[in-house]
Each structure stands twice: as structure tokens, then as C-alpha cells.
Design an enzyme around this catalytic site. Structure first.
Site, short mmCIF file in Angstrom:
data_model
loop_
_atom_site.label_atom_id
_atom_site.label_comp_id
_atom_site.label_asym_id
_atom_site.label_seq_id
_atom_site.Cartn_x
_atom_site.Cartn_y
_atom_site.Cartn_z
N LYS A 55 -51.11 36.68 14.91
CA LYS A 55 -51.78 35.43 14.52
C LYS A 55 -50.78 34.28 14.53
CE LYS A 55 -55.29 37.77 11.74
NZ LYS A 55 -55.67 38.29 10.42
N GLN A 99 -54.27 38.11 4.26
CA GLN A 99 -54.48 39.30 5.07
C GLN A 99 -55.00 40.44 4.19
OE1 GLN A 99 -54.09 39.54 8.53
NE2 GLN A 99 -55.01 41.56 8.27
N ASP A 122 -61.07 32.17 7.15
CA ASP A 122 -61.69 33.48 7.39
C ASP A 122 -63.21 33.40 7.20
OD1 ASP A 122 -60.14 35.56 8.31
OD2 ASP A 122 -59.32 36.08 6.34
#
Ligand SMILES: NC(=O)c1ccc[n+]([C@@H]2O[C@H](COP(=O)([O-])OP(=O)(O)OC[C@H]3O[C@@H](n4cnc5c(N)ncnc54)[C@H](OP(=O)(O)O)[C@@H]3O)[C@@H](O)[C@H]2O)c1
Length: 295
Positions: A55, A99, A122
Site C-alpha cells: 500500500k 490494518q 477503508d
């Protein structure tokens, strides 16, 4: 027997990343802004470390800023929430990603709900979830949005298609259902308590599989000509001590039955990362009331 088309997620992601890079450059020229993504990794789960590295690399390649916060597995929930509060308050931060999975002692829902919804790249915050289901402008979860982009390339008009989704997680299955409903598909969500998942799957003109069970979906589960999106990423150990990645669909068996299918790796994974960058850029524009790029 049909000729099964391979859906190249890597190529589609490269196309989207190029558009993001151009839009980020234009934003910087116009307003001097470089959108910043802050990624928090707690603990040392090897798979999570790989995801965070990919990422970060993709973020920088697209001309955005990437800042990584690596915390030890022993981090308390209070300390993690304090870091999120600092990033929420920091004007220079546009996107915050924690994460998952988190160490057992930390409640992931409490953490998700602590993120400023305007920076929730997200798309897991209840405000974004509600907006998505309500058909309002939201930050949309990256994996299911990426799946829609891949599907639209193969099926330009999804309206009326029977879409079957295997898996009902908050991360993939449920938002996938909301997005395919918005595309006017007839949606069936299948889960571990569903009766006869195989025959439900066989109804799908579109079959999206996100169960986390290596090769659960056999060739016989696929309707001839169906477009199959395999979200699963399963690491299978090899005798030499190495491992290989397989999806939730028996890829070889799908050949000659599916109309099109995503490979694992090289399908949903790359487009997911591209959609994260897209969300970061969109969040940077939305927060400042600037026009959003068409991506
Ligand atoms: N490519 C990417 O970027 C990406 C992103 C996210 C996830 N993934 C991968 O996608 C997979 C799924 O992830 P997730 O987070 O959604 O997993 P998850 O939270 O474990 O959810 C799995 C879902 O599958 C359902 N399920 C399990 N066995 C089933 C069966 N035999 N028949 C029908 N449904 C069944 C479960 O049903 P219940 O609800 O009844 O338990 C659950 O809803 C994993 O392999 C993950 O690594 C990939």
C-alpha cells in the site's frame, strides 16, 4: 464449453493508478496539496506487513504521501485510540487506515468507530456504511468497489443480472451486496448457514466469492458463462517449505465454464490497493470542499 476470459486486475489497477497520479498532480498544481495516507500497523503479522508495504509503495508511486505508524503487538487500545485522535486532528492527514486484524486485546469495532468518517478510507465506519446503503455519497470499501470496477469492464450493463455473493463479511460481502444492488442487480447473499450453497451459486450470472476457503467453489458451482470474481487469498504450504496463493475458486475447473474469471494473485488484490488511493484522493478533495476528480 466457453472460452473463459481472464480478468486482468493488475492491468486495470495500473490504469486507475495512472488516472489517480494525473489527478493528484493536477490537485497539487492547483492547490499545493499532496494527499496524505496514514497507515497504522499493530504487531508483526507477516501478511499484514506485506499488505502495508504494498500500500505504501503504491501510494508514493501515485504521487501521494504515505506515512506508516508501526506499533508493537503489546500496544494498548487506549494508546491506539490516542494515535487515531491525533491523526483525526491533524489537518495534513487525509486518510487513516488501521490494518486488520488487530491483536486480540483490541476491539476492532471501537477502533473503526474512532476514525473520523471523512478520513475513513477503508469505508468501514458506521457513518460510511449507512451512507452506502442509503445511496448517499460515502467512502466505499476498497475491495468490493474494485470488484465492481472489474465487473463493469466485462458487463457494461449490470442491471437485471442475477448476482450471487458467497460470504457476508462487513469488509467484502455486505458492501458488495449494497454496490450490486445500486447497479440494479438481483442480489443473493450466501453464507455458512445457507442451505445448498452450490445450487445458490449456480444461479449467478455474476458470482463473487469471498469466503476464505481455498478452492471451495468447484466448476460445478458455476453457471455456464458466469462472470466470476474470486476475492479469496489463501496461502497454501508447498512440500519445499515455500507457499503459493490460491483463491476461493478452483481456477482450473472454472476454465471452459465461466465466461470470465479473476486470477489469484493478479485479480482483486491490485485493484483493491488502487481503490484505496482513489479514496485517499477523494477524501482529500471532499474534506476541503474541492471538486472531486472523475475516477
Ligand atoms: N483481495 C483482497 O484485497 C481481499 C480483501 C479482503 C479479503 N480478502 C480475502 O477474501 C476472503 C474472505 O475475506 P473476509 O474478510 O470477507 O472473510 P470472513 O470475515 O472470514 O468472512 C467469510 C464469509 O464466508 C462465509 N462462509 C464461510 N464458509 C462458507 C461456506 N462453506 N459457504 C458459504 N459461505 C461461507 C462466512 O459465513 P458466516 O458469516 O456464516 O460465518 C462469512 O460470511 C479471505 O480469503 C481474505 O483473505 C481479499
Amino acid at each position: 464449453m466457453v472460452a473463459t476470459k481472464l480478468i486482468d486486475g493488475k492491468a486495470r489497477a495500473a490504469l486507475l493508478c495512472a488516472k489517480i497520479a494525473a489527478a493528484a498532480k493536477a490537485l497539487n498544481t492547483r492547490s499545493g496539496i499532496i494527499p496524505r495516507l496514514s497507515v497504522i500497523l499493530v504487531g508483526d503479522d507477516p501478511a499484514s506487513e506485506v499488505y502495508v508495504r504494498s500500500k505504501g509503495k503504491a501510494t508514493i508511486e501515485a504521487g501521494l504521501q504515505s506515512v506508516e505508524h508501526k506499533l508493537p503487538a503489546s500496544t494498548s487500545e487506549a494508546d491506539l485510540l490516542a494515535l487515531i485522535a491525533r491523526l483525526n486532528a491533524d489537518e495534513a492527514v487525509d486518510g487513516i487506515l488501521v490494518q486488520l486484524p488487530l491483536p486480540k486485546a483490541i476491539d476492532p469495532q471501537r477502533v473503526i468507530e474512532a476514525i473520523d468518517p471523512a478520513k475513513d478510507v477503508d469505508g468501514f465506519h458506521p457513518q460510511n456504511v449507512g451512507k452506502l446503503w442509503g445511496g448517499r455519497k460515502a467512502l466505499i470499501p476498497c475491495t468490493p468497489f474494485g470488484c465492481v470496477l472489474l465487473l463493469r469492464d466485462v458487463v457494461p450493463n449490470l442491471a437485471g443480472a442475477e448476482a450471487v455473493i458467497l460470504g457476508r463479511s462487513n469488509i467484502v460481502g455486505k458492501p458488495m451486496a449494497a454496490l450490486l444492488l445500486a447497479e440494479n442487480c438481483t442480489v443473493t447473499l450466501v453464507h455458512s448457514r445457507s442451505r445448498d450453497a452450490a445450487s445458490l451459486a449456480r444461479r449467478g450470472d455474476i458470482l463473487v466469492v469471498a469466503v476464505g476457503k481455498p478452492e471451495l467453489v468447484r466448476g460445478s458451482w458455476i453457471k455456464p458463462g458466469a462472470v466470476v470474481i474470486d476475492v479469496g487469498i489463501n496461502r497454501m504450504p508447498l512440500p519445499d517449505g515455500k507457499s503459493r496463493l490460491v483463491g476461493d475458486v478452483a481456477f482450473a475447473e472454472a476454465q471452459g465454464i465461466a465466461g470470465a474469471i479473476t486470477p489469484v494473485p493478479g485479480g482483486v488484490g491490485p485493484i483493491t490497493i488502487a481503490c484505496l488511493l482513489r479514496n485517499t484522493l477523494i477524501a482529500a478533495c471532499r474534506r476541503r470542499g474541492l471538486p472531486e476528480p472523475e475516477l
